[in-house]
Design a protein around this motif. Structure first.
Motif, short mmCIF file in Angstrom:
data_model
loop_
_atom_site.label_atom_id
_atom_site.label_comp_id
_atom_site.label_asym_id
_atom_site.label_seq_id
_atom_site.Cartn_x
_atom_site.Cartn_y
_atom_site.Cartn_z
N UNK A 7 0.83 -1.19 0.00
CA UNK A 7 0.00 0.00 0.00
C UNK A 7 0.87 1.26 0.00
N UNK A 8 1.90 1.28 0.81
CA UNK A 8 2.81 2.42 0.84
C UNK A 8 3.45 2.67 -0.51
N UNK A 9 3.89 1.60 -1.15
CA UNK A 9 4.49 1.74 -2.48
C UNK A 9 3.48 2.22 -3.50
N UNK A 10 2.25 1.75 -3.39
CA UNK A 10 1.20 2.17 -4.32
C UNK A 10 0.97 3.68 -4.20
N UNK A 11 0.85 4.17 -2.98
CA UNK A 11 0.63 5.60 -2.78
C UNK A 11 1.83 6.41 -3.27
N UNK A 12 3.03 5.93 -2.98
CA UNK A 12 4.23 6.64 -3.42
C UNK A 12 4.33 6.65 -4.94
N UNK A 13 4.00 5.55 -5.59
CA UNK A 13 4.04 5.51 -7.06
C UNK A 13 3.07 6.51 -7.67
N UNK A 14 1.88 6.61 -7.10
CA UNK A 14 0.90 7.57 -7.62
C UNK A 14 1.39 9.00 -7.42
N UNK A 15 1.99 9.28 -6.29
CA UNK A 15 2.54 10.61 -6.04
C UNK A 15 3.75 10.87 -6.94
N UNK A 16 4.58 9.86 -7.12
CA UNK A 16 5.74 10.01 -7.99
C UNK A 16 5.34 10.28 -9.43
N UNK A 76 -3.47 14.32 -1.67
CA UNK A 76 -4.71 14.73 -2.35
C UNK A 76 -4.67 16.24 -2.59
N UNK A 77 -4.33 16.99 -1.56
CA UNK A 77 -4.29 18.46 -1.69
C UNK A 77 -3.25 18.90 -2.71
N UNK A 78 -2.09 18.26 -2.70
CA UNK A 78 -1.05 18.61 -3.67
C UNK A 78 -1.51 18.31 -5.09
N UNK A 79 -2.13 17.16 -5.26
CA UNK A 79 -2.63 16.79 -6.58
C UNK A 79 -3.63 17.83 -7.08
#
Length: 120
Positions: A7-16, A76-79
């Protein structure tokens, strides 16, 4: 699953995906990234911190999970801050999950972006 590696990697990949896009196509905006992170933390997280902690306690979510929720809200806010340059289906969907009163807590299926949210 909320504190799991997948899950952590998934969130980081989306942010990356967002930061990579900005660095390649909007470098001036990308150079403001750290400032934006600080502003989101100061303006948004500080204003809702108590609400998040109280809600977690009420729902029986361990307090150690609060930082994961903060991380989600910051991203979310950054996106949304960069929405005119980049659309993130991942964070759009995550916001909808939070708005519906639920907690995105994992990723089911294959590696992001193939799969779907696990929701609490």
């Amino acid at each position: 699953m909320l504190d799991g590696v997948k899950w952590g990697n998934t969130c980081m990949n989306a942010c990356n995906d967002l930061t990579e896009f900005l660095s390649l196509h909007h470098s001036r905006k990308y150079h403001c990234w750290n400032q934006m992170v600080d502003e989101v933390k100061d303006d948004i997280i500080s204003g809702i911190s108590n609400i998040i902690i109280e809600s977690c306690i009420k729902l029986g979510i361990p307090e150690k999970m609060v930082n994961y929720i903060y991380f989600d809200i910051v991203n979310i806010a950054l996106t949304y801050s960069y929405k005119e340059y980049y659309e993130s289906v991942f964070y759009d969907d995550m916001l909808k999950i939070y708005e519906s009163g639920h907690l995105p807590c994992g990723w089911l299926g294959k590696k992001y972006p193939n799969g779907k949210f696990k929701i609490y």
